[in-house]
Enzyme design. Structure first.
Site, PDB file in Angstrom:
ATOM      1  N   TYR A  16       0.810  -1.230   0.000  1.00 30.04           N
ATOM      2  CA  TYR A  16       0.000   0.000   0.000  1.00 30.04           C
ATOM      3  C   TYR A  16       0.836   1.269   0.000  1.00 30.04           C
ATOM      4  O   TYR A  16       0.310   2.369   0.027  1.00 30.04           O
ATOM      5  CB  TYR A  16      -0.941   0.001   1.210  1.00 30.04           C
ATOM      6  CG  TYR A  16      -2.056  -0.984   1.052  1.00 30.04           C
ATOM      7  CD1 TYR A  16      -1.777  -2.347   0.982  1.00 30.04           C
ATOM      8  CD2 TYR A  16      -3.372  -0.574   0.944  1.00 30.04           C
ATOM      9  CE1 TYR A  16      -2.782  -3.266   0.816  1.00 30.04           C
ATOM     10  CE2 TYR A  16      -4.388  -1.500   0.782  1.00 30.04           C
ATOM     11  CZ  TYR A  16      -4.081  -2.838   0.727  1.00 30.04           C
ATOM     12  OH  TYR A  16      -5.087  -3.759   0.560  1.00 30.04           O
ATOM     13  N   LYS A  76       3.059 -15.032   4.814  1.00 32.39           N
ATOM     14  CA  LYS A  76       3.382 -16.100   3.859  1.00 32.39           C
ATOM     15  C   LYS A  76       4.910 -16.205   3.826  1.00 32.39           C
ATOM     16  O   LYS A  76       5.545 -16.049   2.773  1.00 32.39           O
ATOM     17  CB  LYS A  76       2.775 -15.683   2.502  1.00 32.39           C
ATOM     18  CG  LYS A  76       2.791 -16.721   1.447  1.00 32.39           C
ATOM     19  CD  LYS A  76       1.662 -17.733   1.553  1.00 32.39           C
ATOM     20  CE  LYS A  76       1.871 -18.818   0.529  1.00 32.39           C
ATOM     21  NZ  LYS A  76       1.263 -20.081   0.824  1.00 32.39           N
ATOM     22  N   ASP A  86      -2.713 -18.533   3.890  1.00 28.94           N
ATOM     23  CA  ASP A  86      -3.653 -19.370   3.125  1.00 28.94           C
ATOM     24  C   ASP A  86      -4.351 -20.372   4.048  1.00 28.94           C
ATOM     25  O   ASP A  86      -5.572 -20.564   4.002  1.00 28.94           O
ATOM     26  CB  ASP A  86      -2.956 -20.079   1.955  1.00 28.94           C
ATOM     27  CG  ASP A  86      -1.584 -20.634   2.312  1.00 28.94           C
ATOM     28  OD1 ASP A  86      -1.102 -20.358   3.427  1.00 28.94           O
ATOM     29  OD2 ASP A  86      -0.990 -21.358   1.494  1.00 28.94           O
ATOM     30  N   ASP A 113      -6.048  -6.546   5.150  1.00 27.80           N
ATOM     31  CA  ASP A 113      -7.181  -6.015   4.400  1.00 27.80           C
ATOM     32  C   ASP A 113      -8.099  -7.156   3.953  1.00 27.80           C
ATOM     33  O   ASP A 113      -9.315  -7.149   4.169  1.00 27.80           O
ATOM     34  CB  ASP A 113      -6.624  -5.259   3.175  1.00 27.80           C
ATOM     35  CG  ASP A 113      -7.683  -4.436   2.471  1.00 27.80           C
ATOM     36  OD1 ASP A 113      -8.814  -4.389   2.972  1.00 27.80           O
ATOM     37  OD2 ASP A 113      -7.372  -3.843   1.427  1.00 27.80           O
TER      38      ASP A 113
END
Ligand code: NAI
Length: 348
Positions: free
Chosen positions: A123, A186, A219, A243
């Protein structure tokens, strides 16, 4: 009386803002609002999406309540929400999601707080067009594994911001009697950026031995949340994952229409409804005011007005449990925004 900058925003923003003002006033919240504009309305009336006057009001009052803002279509507009977060270094986006009687959802006992880092990651807006000078340099640095026709976005993660959001999550857990903080990223793929996020969180976790600390790959977290949301307590993530997962968890408790949110910095905070400006129902007295009202409640707690916040929560619960005087998104046989507002005031 505490002066609060009130940004009604666009679309349904003014209607839900009116509702929240009436309810807060009936609850005798010691708050006075200073109205300021942002978004499409501000662009039309003041020629600027985020007028200087609005920024000055926030800077002065150090606290704001914000309705949803329509993002103008087309290139060249920076998101107002992202701009406000970065300008005032509102580094923590906090979204508590709790199942409520009377709100339809697949689960009954969700009570999860998502803490999202708000200032960095993808972002930052550092992006390069394919074939730009910068993309060429990056392509060269990657020995050609990034091809010249790639557009490139930079994911920037710092130890400073990661530790800061980690400390915020643990302090939040401690203050609210929560037992467990789960960090998610991740790191098996993004070993440097997400690896740094985990390292920073582990360092902070050592300072809070009384709170359990876990890590779940993002995930796997999506799957586990859908299977057993009751296993989770406080979640902490960097900007993008936070988000995405915020919306996923909102879905577990009945959607964004009933989800509150806050953007918090060291000495300033902006509380906001998490849904958009709903142009399809704007001006029709149909909008559900609960997202903004629950955000106002978070603001009251932040200001130390716990009793008033608790009275409002009880009034909301009474109206939801009864189920008749709620807007049509919650009950197709339901009522208007104004009627729901009156019902909450009556329950108060
Ligand atoms: P949206 O959240 O405005 O609407 C999605 C659906 O949910 C619509 O059917 C709408 O009627 C319904 N809905 C939303 N809030 C509701 C409420 N309080 N009561 C009853 N129904 C409600 O999302 P959409 O349509 O994707 O975005 C519309 C505009 O809002 C866009 O310009 C978008 O960029 C902006 N937006 C602004 C946000 C903010 O300021 N925080 C967040 C999300 C979107």
């Amino acid at each position: 009386m505490r002066l609060v900058t009130l940004i009604p925003g666009d679309g349904i923003g003014p209607e839900i803002t009116e509702s929240v003002k009436e309810i807060l006033s009936s609850a005798r919240a010691p708050i006075e609002f200073e109205e300021a504009q942002a978004g499409e309305t501000a662009l039309k009336t003041e020629g600027d999406l985020l007028p200087l006057k609005t920024l000055q009001s926030l800077e002065k009052n150090k606290i704001g309540l914000k309705g949803p803002i329509t993002t103008p279509i087309g290139k060249g507009f920076r998101s107002i929400n992202v701009s406000l977060r970065q300008k005032f270094n509102l580094y923590a986006c906090v979204r508590p999601y709790k199942s409520m009687l009377g709100i339809n959802s697949r689960y009954e006992n969700v009570d999860i707080v998502v803490v999202r880092e708000n200032t960095e990651d993808l972002y930052k807006g550092v992006e390069f067009e394919a074939n730009s000078e910068e993309a060429r340099v990056i392509s060269k640095l990657s020995n050609g594994s990034v091809s010249l026709d790639s557009a490139i976005s930079i994911k920037a993660i710092t130890a400073r911001a990661s530790e800061k959001i980690g400390r915020y999550a643990f302090e939040y857990a401690k203050k609210h009697g929560r037992k467990k903080v789960t960090a998610s990223a991740k790191a098996n793929i993004m070993k440097f950026t997400d690896g740094l996020f985990y390292d920073s969180l582990r360092k902070v976790a050592k300072e809070y031995p009384e709170i359990e600390y876990h890590e779940v790959l993002v995930d796997a977290l999506c799957m586990k949340l859908v299977q057993n949301p009751e296993h989770f307590d406080v979640l902490v993530m960097s900007n993008l994952y936070g988000d995405l997962l915020s919306d996923l968890v909102a879905g577990l408790v009945g959607g964004l229409g009933v989800a509150p949110g806050a953007n918090i910095g060291d000495n300033m905070a902006i509380f906001e409804a998490t849904h958009g400006s709903a142009p399809d129902i704007a001006g029709k007295d149909l909008a559900n005011p609960l997202g903004l009202l629950l955000s106002a409640n978070m603001m009251l707690e932040y200001l130390g007005e716990k009793q008033i916040a608790s009275n409002i929560t009880k009034a909301i619960e009474t109206v939801l449990a009864d189920g008749k005087f709620v807007t049509k998104d919650l009950n197709p046989e339901g009522v208007t925004t104004s009627q729901m507002t009156k019902a909450i005031i009556k329950a108060l």
